[in-house]
Design an enzyme around this catalytic site. Structure first.
Site, short mmCIF file in Angstrom:
data_model
loop_
_atom_site.label_atom_id
_atom_site.label_comp_id
_atom_site.label_asym_id
_atom_site.label_seq_id
_atom_site.Cartn_x
_atom_site.Cartn_y
_atom_site.Cartn_z
N PHE A 180 -59.87 72.55 58.82
CA PHE A 180 -61.17 73.09 59.58
C PHE A 180 -62.00 71.91 60.04
O PHE A 180 -62.98 72.29 60.83
CB PHE A 180 -61.58 74.14 58.88
N LYS A 195 -79.36 80.67 50.79
CA LYS A 195 -78.26 80.01 50.97
C LYS A 195 -77.41 80.59 52.06
O LYS A 195 -76.69 80.12 53.03
CB LYS A 195 -77.18 80.11 49.74
N PHE A 223 -75.00 73.38 48.38
CA PHE A 223 -75.23 73.11 49.93
C PHE A 223 -74.11 72.19 50.20
O PHE A 223 -74.43 71.35 51.56
CB PHE A 223 -76.84 72.67 50.40
N LEU A 224 -73.32 71.50 49.48
CA LEU A 224 -72.46 70.24 49.97
C LEU A 224 -71.59 70.99 51.10
O LEU A 224 -70.96 72.11 51.19
CB LEU A 224 -71.73 69.89 48.89
N ALA A 225 -71.21 69.92 52.05
CA ALA A 225 -70.11 70.21 52.90
C ALA A 225 -68.93 69.39 52.74
O ALA A 225 -68.97 68.42 52.14
CB ALA A 225 -70.69 69.97 54.24
N GLU A 226 -67.79 70.05 52.88
CA GLU A 226 -66.58 69.40 52.60
C GLU A 226 -66.39 68.18 53.49
O GLU A 226 -66.88 68.05 54.71
CB GLU A 226 -65.35 70.48 52.81
N THR A 274 -71.52 80.88 46.65
CA THR A 274 -72.40 81.73 47.42
C THR A 274 -72.05 83.12 47.51
O THR A 274 -70.99 83.58 47.47
CB THR A 274 -72.13 81.38 48.87
N CYS A 325 -67.01 79.09 54.12
CA CYS A 325 -68.46 79.53 54.17
C CYS A 325 -69.01 80.41 55.35
O CYS A 325 -69.39 81.57 55.14
CB CYS A 325 -69.48 78.57 53.82
C1 UDX Z 1 -70.90 74.44 55.38
C2 UDX Z 1 -72.59 73.89 55.14
O1 UDX Z 1 -72.72 72.89 56.03
C3 UDX Z 1 -72.80 73.53 53.72
O2 UDX Z 1 -74.24 73.60 53.52
C4 UDX Z 1 -72.39 74.88 52.75
O3 UDX Z 1 -72.80 74.62 51.47
C5 UDX Z 1 -71.07 75.20 52.99
O4 UDX Z 1 -70.52 75.46 54.38
P1 UDX Z 1 -68.63 72.94 55.25
O5 UDX Z 1 -68.08 74.32 55.65
O6 UDX Z 1 -67.75 72.47 54.28
O7 UDX Z 1 -70.17 73.18 54.87
O8 UDX Z 1 -68.72 71.94 56.52
P2 UDX Z 1 -69.38 71.81 57.76
O9 UDX Z 1 -69.68 70.36 57.86
O10 UDX Z 1 -70.90 72.65 57.70
O11 UDX Z 1 -68.75 72.48 58.95
C6 UDX Z 1 -68.35 73.74 59.05
C7 UDX Z 1 -67.50 73.99 60.39
O12 UDX Z 1 -68.39 73.76 61.48
C8 UDX Z 1 -66.46 73.17 60.66
O13 UDX Z 1 -65.22 73.69 61.22
C9 UDX Z 1 -66.97 71.76 61.64
O14 UDX Z 1 -65.98 71.30 62.47
C10 UDX Z 1 -67.75 72.85 62.45
N1 UDX Z 1 -68.82 72.02 63.14
C11 UDX Z 1 -69.85 71.45 62.33
C12 UDX Z 1 -69.13 72.20 64.42
O15 UDX Z 1 -68.28 72.54 65.18
N2 UDX Z 1 -70.16 71.23 65.13
C13 UDX Z 1 -70.96 70.77 64.46
O16 UDX Z 1 -71.96 70.33 65.25
C14 UDX Z 1 -70.94 70.75 62.97
P1 ADP Z 2 -64.69 77.33 46.37
O1 ADP Z 2 -64.58 76.72 47.67
O2 ADP Z 2 -66.06 78.33 46.19
O3 ADP Z 2 -64.77 76.43 45.14
P2 ADP Z 2 -62.07 77.78 45.53
O4 ADP Z 2 -61.23 78.92 45.83
O5 ADP Z 2 -61.63 76.19 45.86
O6 ADP Z 2 -63.29 78.45 46.10
O7 ADP Z 2 -62.15 77.88 44.07
C1 ADP Z 2 -62.29 78.91 43.27
C2 ADP Z 2 -61.69 78.72 41.95
O8 ADP Z 2 -62.15 79.59 40.97
C3 ADP Z 2 -60.13 78.77 41.98
O9 ADP Z 2 -59.24 77.73 41.80
C4 ADP Z 2 -59.75 80.27 41.27
O10 ADP Z 2 -58.71 80.00 40.47
C5 ADP Z 2 -60.98 80.13 40.13
N1 ADP Z 2 -61.07 81.40 39.48
C6 ADP Z 2 -61.30 82.61 40.11
N2 ADP Z 2 -61.59 83.48 39.18
C7 ADP Z 2 -61.59 83.05 38.31
C8 ADP Z 2 -61.72 83.37 36.57
N3 ADP Z 2 -62.04 84.64 36.43
N4 ADP Z 2 -61.85 82.47 35.72
C9 ADP Z 2 -61.46 81.05 35.78
N5 ADP Z 2 -61.15 80.76 37.21
C10 ADP Z 2 -61.22 81.53 38.18
#
Ligand code: UDX
Ligand code: ADP
Length: 473
Positions: free
Chosen positions: A343, A225, A171-174, A133, A281
């Site tokens: 989180f 985004k 747009f994936l969520a963890e 992003t 994010c």
């Molecule tokens: C988010 C977006 O969902 C995803 O599309 C983007 O690509 C990256 O950011 P992520 O942060 O991985 O994904 O997880 P998400 O499920 O969105 O949750 C974010 C936070 O909001 C978490 O702390 C979660 O617990 C909280 N949350 C989510 C709430 O408190 N209530 C809800 O109803 C949903």
């Molecule tokens: P995201 O959640 O966006 O994937 P992360 O911190 O998990 O973020 O991952 C980003 C990765 O990018 C890290 O593992 C970091 O070491 C790597 N990185 C940052 N700068 C460079 C670079 N110049 N070349 C290769 N890898 C890099």
């Protein structure tokens, strides 16, 4: 343009799972995920799939299927750039901590470094795709950096390299990353080079319906985004602001959320109350949006979005104050059990987790914390709770992988993530383990509070205004 070889720079939460799914769905494409962090690459190559650097349900099975076949993890950034037809930039872009824009703008030094490496080592025609992003107009910066190598090649009478820059935000969520990648609501591709767009579309078409692939111009894609994340975060701040109102009036947040979300215009997703949103994010992207708005003189718009982050900070503070208040205004020396530190559930990621802020506040007030999280490591929590100025935070917390251990002699337990495990706890055992009066603070509203109350535990559940009168002390 035929894509046979992909390089992904950055083997993190975005790059790792995204490339794993592309590899699984496109067996004819070779994918090299590169990172400067040697430990991370070693972890991705670990024979023991439980030791992958990222926990995502279903990820280990895909790694097992593809690793060593068409999915490879390496620290050789330069070579893998040189052989790639398409390069994803998936590096981290945290909020700047110093200098111009500190606290709001994204730190683009890793994107800048990646673009420079691409500019030096790419050969022939290369599609460069922004996956991380990024602030709107970053593609412009990348294009400008890439132009430099062409100038140099021309000076040295070499064939000019050709770069096509696209935006393809993730747009994936963890916690649900693999499912989100396999069944996306949409794939967004921004750019103005039809051949490059069609090459990237071709990859996704291997498993995503064509109607779900949206193409826009570069800036719309980058901005979409940020806005998608801002809208999602806005819903959470909205519902969290209402939790306080429910507690004050005797209303119940799950009933209100259900009634409100039943309106098809509003919908019932992202209306779950909590201790405040975390993750890498939401906060970063909104602050980024605020920064851009201010840059263009749109101060009212900036203030509007800043309010979403303000409510999030307020919710975290409000919860730690309630805990202190309920425990008779002092938590010094009291044992508090923490259930969940990530989180959200199903991840080992703690970035911006509400648990960090809440635990720090409690530690500063002198509480002794016993922390449980099924996926987060002790080392991660140690690094998150490290505070240069507060030596007080040292040695006043412990970590365990045994849920019931945290309840022994505890005055209170606090549920901070929505893990399935916390929905079916044995409240009889917990009640025996705890000191009286015992308190449960459920910041996610997921616990079986009736059972807890039946076992003489006082309960505060976020937004449950109807509970307050029922507690026994
Ligand atoms: C988010 C977006 O969902 C995803 O599309 C983007 O690509 C990256 O950011 P992520 O942060 O991985 O994904 O997880 P998400 O499920 O969105 O949750 C974010 C936070 O909001 C978490 O702390 C979660 O617990 C909280 N949350 C989510 C709430 O408190 N209530 C809800 O109803 C949903
Ligand atoms: P995201 O959640 O966006 O994937 P992360 O911190 O998990 O973020 O991952 C980003 C990765 O990018 C890290 O593992 C970091 O070491 C790597 N990185 C940052 N700068 C460079 C670079 N110049 N070349 C290769 N890898 C890099």
């Amino acid at each position: 343009m035929k894509i046979k070889n992909i390089c992904c720079i950055g083997a993190g939460y975005v790059g790792g799972p995204t490339m794993a799914v592309i590899a699984d769905k496109c067996p004819n494409i070779q994918i090299n995920v590169v990172d400067i962090n040697e430990q991370r690459i070693n972890d991705w190559n670990n024979y023991d799939l439980k030791k992958l650097p990222i926990y995502e349900p279903g990820l280990d099975e895909i790694i097992k299927r593809c690793r060593g076949k068409n999915l490879h993890f390496s620290t050789d950034v330069e070579f893998n750039i040189s052989i790639a037809d398409l390069i994803f930039i998936s590096v981290n872009t945290p909020t700047k901590t110093q200098g111009h824009g500190a606290g709001q703008a994204s730190d683009l030094k890793w994107v800048d470094a990646s673009a420079r490496k691409i500019s030096q080592h790419a050969t022939g025609e290369t599609i460069v795709v922004e996956k991380s992003t990024l602030p709107v107009k970053t593609a412009e910066t990348i294009k400008n950096i890439l132009k430099v190598s062409n100038k140099k090649n021309k000076i040295n009478s070499l064939d000019p390299k050709k770069f096509y820059v696209l935006s393809n935000p993730e747009f994936l969520a963890e916690g649900t990353a693999i499912n989100d990648l396999i069944n996306p609501d949409r794939v967004l591709i921004g750019g103005d080079e039809p051949n490059a767009i069609s090459a990237l579309c071709g990859i996704y078409k291997n498993w995503v319906e064509e109607s779900k692939i949206i193409t826009t111009n570069l800036w719309s894609s980058e901005l979409s985004k940020l806005i998608a994340n801002a809208f999602l975060a806005q819903r959470i701040s909205s519902i969290n602001s209402v939790t306080a109102l429910c507690e004050a009036t005797g209303a119940n947040i799950s009933e209100v959320a259900m009634a409100v979300g039943s309106d098809s215009r509003i919908g019932n997703n992202f209306l779950k109350p909590g201790p405040g949103f975390g993750g890498s994010c939401f906060k970063k992207d909104i602050l980024n949006l605020v920064y851009i708005c201010k840059h263009y003189g749109l101060n009212e718009v900036a203030d509007y979005w800043k309010g979403v982050v303000n409510i999030n900070n307020w919710q975290k503070k409000r919860i730690s104050q309630i805990i202190n208040e309920k425990l008779f205004g002092t938590i010094a020396g009291k044992k508090i059990g923490i259930l969940g530190f990530a989180f959200k559930a199903n991840t080992n990621d703690t970035r911006e987790s509400a648990a960090i802020t809440i635990c720090k506040e409690l530690l500063i007030e002198g509480a002794k914390l016993s922390i449980f999280d099924e996926r987060v490591s002790y080392e991660q929590i140690k690094s998150d709770l490290k505070d240069k100025e507060d030596s007080i935070l040292k040695n006043t917390w412990t970590f365990t992988k045994d849920i019931y251990e945290i309840t022994k002699n505890a005055d209170a337990i606090i549920v901070l993530t929505e893990s399935e495990k916390f929905k079916s706890l044995d409240w009889e055992v917990i009640s025996e383990n705890m000191r009286s009066p015992s308190w449960l603070f459920d910041t996610r509203g997921i616990v079986d509070i009736k059972k807890a109350m039946k076992n003489n535990i006082n309960v505060w559940s976020v937004g449950s205004g109807d509970l307050i009168k029922k507690n026994i002390y």
